[in-house]
Design a protein around this motif. Structure first.
Motif, PDB file in Angstrom:
ATOM      1  N   ASN A   1       5.930   6.525  17.280  1.00 50.00           N
ATOM      2  CA  ASN A   1       6.409   6.786  15.922  1.00 50.00           C
ATOM      3  C   ASN A   1       5.562   6.012  14.928  1.00 50.00           C
ATOM      4  O   ASN A   1       5.231   4.860  15.166  1.00 50.00           O
ATOM      5  CB  ASN A   1       7.876   6.365  15.783  1.00 50.00           C
ATOM      6  CG  ASN A   1       8.796   7.302  16.520  1.00 50.00           C
ATOM      7  OD1 ASN A   1       8.471   8.456  16.751  1.00 50.00           O
ATOM      8  ND2 ASN A   1       9.953   6.803  16.901  1.00 50.00           N
ATOM      9  N   PRO A   2       5.234   6.638  13.796  1.00 47.36           N
ATOM     10  CA  PRO A   2       4.440   5.917  12.793  1.00 47.36           C
ATOM     11  C   PRO A   2       5.274   4.795  12.173  1.00 47.36           C
ATOM     12  O   PRO A   2       6.495   4.863  12.108  1.00 47.36           O
ATOM     13  CB  PRO A   2       4.118   6.991  11.757  1.00 47.36           C
ATOM     14  CG  PRO A   2       5.160   8.030  11.935  1.00 47.36           C
ATOM     15  CD  PRO A   2       5.557   7.981  13.387  1.00 47.36           C
TER      16      PRO A   2
ATOM     17  N   TYR B   1       4.417   5.928   7.098  1.00 45.82           N
ATOM     18  CA  TYR B   1       5.301   7.003   6.643  1.00 45.82           C
ATOM     19  C   TYR B   1       5.376   7.013   5.113  1.00 45.82           C
ATOM     20  O   TYR B   1       5.222   8.052   4.477  1.00 45.82           O
ATOM     21  CB  TYR B   1       6.691   6.813   7.245  1.00 45.82           C
ATOM     22  CG  TYR B   1       7.737   7.727   6.677  1.00 45.82           C
ATOM     23  CD1 TYR B   1       7.831   9.055   7.083  1.00 45.82           C
ATOM     24  CD2 TYR B   1       8.625   7.268   5.706  1.00 45.82           C
ATOM     25  CE1 TYR B   1       8.795   9.900   6.556  1.00 45.82           C
ATOM     26  CE2 TYR B   1       9.588   8.112   5.172  1.00 45.82           C
ATOM     27  CZ  TYR B   1       9.673   9.423   5.593  1.00 45.82           C
ATOM     28  OH  TYR B   1      10.616  10.260   5.063  1.00 45.82           O
ATOM     29  N   LEU B   2       5.596   5.832   4.520  1.00 44.92           N
ATOM     30  CA  LEU B   2       5.718   5.748   3.065  1.00 44.92           C
ATOM     31  C   LEU B   2       4.413   6.123   2.382  1.00 44.92           C
ATOM     32  O   LEU B   2       4.411   6.846   1.385  1.00 44.92           O
ATOM     33  CB  LEU B   2       6.151   4.340   2.654  1.00 44.92           C
ATOM     34  CG  LEU B   2       6.362   4.118   1.160  1.00 44.92           C
ATOM     35  CD1 LEU B   2       7.408   5.074   0.609  1.00 44.92           C
ATOM     36  CD2 LEU B   2       6.750   2.676   0.891  1.00 44.92           C
ATOM     37  N   ARG B   3       3.300   5.649   2.913  1.00 45.43           N
ATOM     38  CA  ARG B   3       1.997   5.989   2.336  1.00 45.43           C
ATOM     39  C   ARG B   3       1.805   7.501   2.289  1.00 45.43           C
ATOM     40  O   ARG B   3       1.340   8.051   1.288  1.00 45.43           O
ATOM     41  CB  ARG B   3       0.881   5.338   3.150  1.00 45.43           C
ATOM     42  CG  ARG B   3      -0.473   5.443   2.503  1.00 45.43           C
ATOM     43  CD  ARG B   3      -1.598   4.760   3.283  1.00 45.43           C
ATOM     44  NE  ARG B   3      -1.235   3.454   3.811  1.00 45.43           N
ATOM     45  CZ  ARG B   3      -1.259   3.150   5.119  1.00 45.43           C
ATOM     46  NH1 ARG B   3      -1.606   4.047   6.016  1.00 45.43           N
ATOM     47  NH2 ARG B   3      -0.927   1.943   5.527  1.00 45.43           N
ATOM     48  N   ASN B   4       2.207   8.189   3.353  1.00 47.15           N
ATOM     49  CA  ASN B   4       2.083   9.650   3.385  1.00 47.15           C
ATOM     50  C   ASN B   4       3.037  10.312   2.401  1.00 47.15           C
ATOM     51  O   ASN B   4       2.667  11.272   1.726  1.00 47.15           O
ATOM     52  CB  ASN B   4       2.324  10.169   4.799  1.00 47.15           C
ATOM     53  CG  ASN B   4       1.176   9.859   5.729  1.00 47.15           C
ATOM     54  OD1 ASN B   4       0.025   9.753   5.296  1.00 47.15           O
ATOM     55  ND2 ASN B   4       1.471   9.678   6.997  1.00 47.15           N
TER      56      ASN B   4
END
Length: 72
Positions: free
Chosen positions: A4-5, A10-13
């Motif tokens: 899992n990232p 996740y937030l950056r994406n």
């Protein structure tokens, strides 16, 4: 098996999406403002109820402000 990232990844994406980025920024601003209100109130040695009386509102409104739970 794929890992899992991280939340940071996740937030950056998610922040690449302009709509998400705008909403994230607004919520971040509200939380920072609420935190500052709570700090100043506590440094003054006041309860939420005391601050509310001084500015003519209810304690629940102070709580909502400090939690960042309000709309502009």
């Amino acid at each position: 098996m794929q890992r899992n990232p991280s939340f940071k990844t996740y937030l950056r994406n998610k922040l690449k999406d302009p709509t998400f980025r705008k909403g994230f920024g607004e919520e971040r601003h509200k939380l920072k403002l609420g935190y500052q209100i709570a700090l100043v109130r506590q440094k003054a040695g006041m309860t939420q109820a005391e601050l509310a009386r001084k500015i003519g509102t209810r304690q629940s409104n102070i709580s909502r402000l400090e939690q960042g739970n309000y709309n502009f």
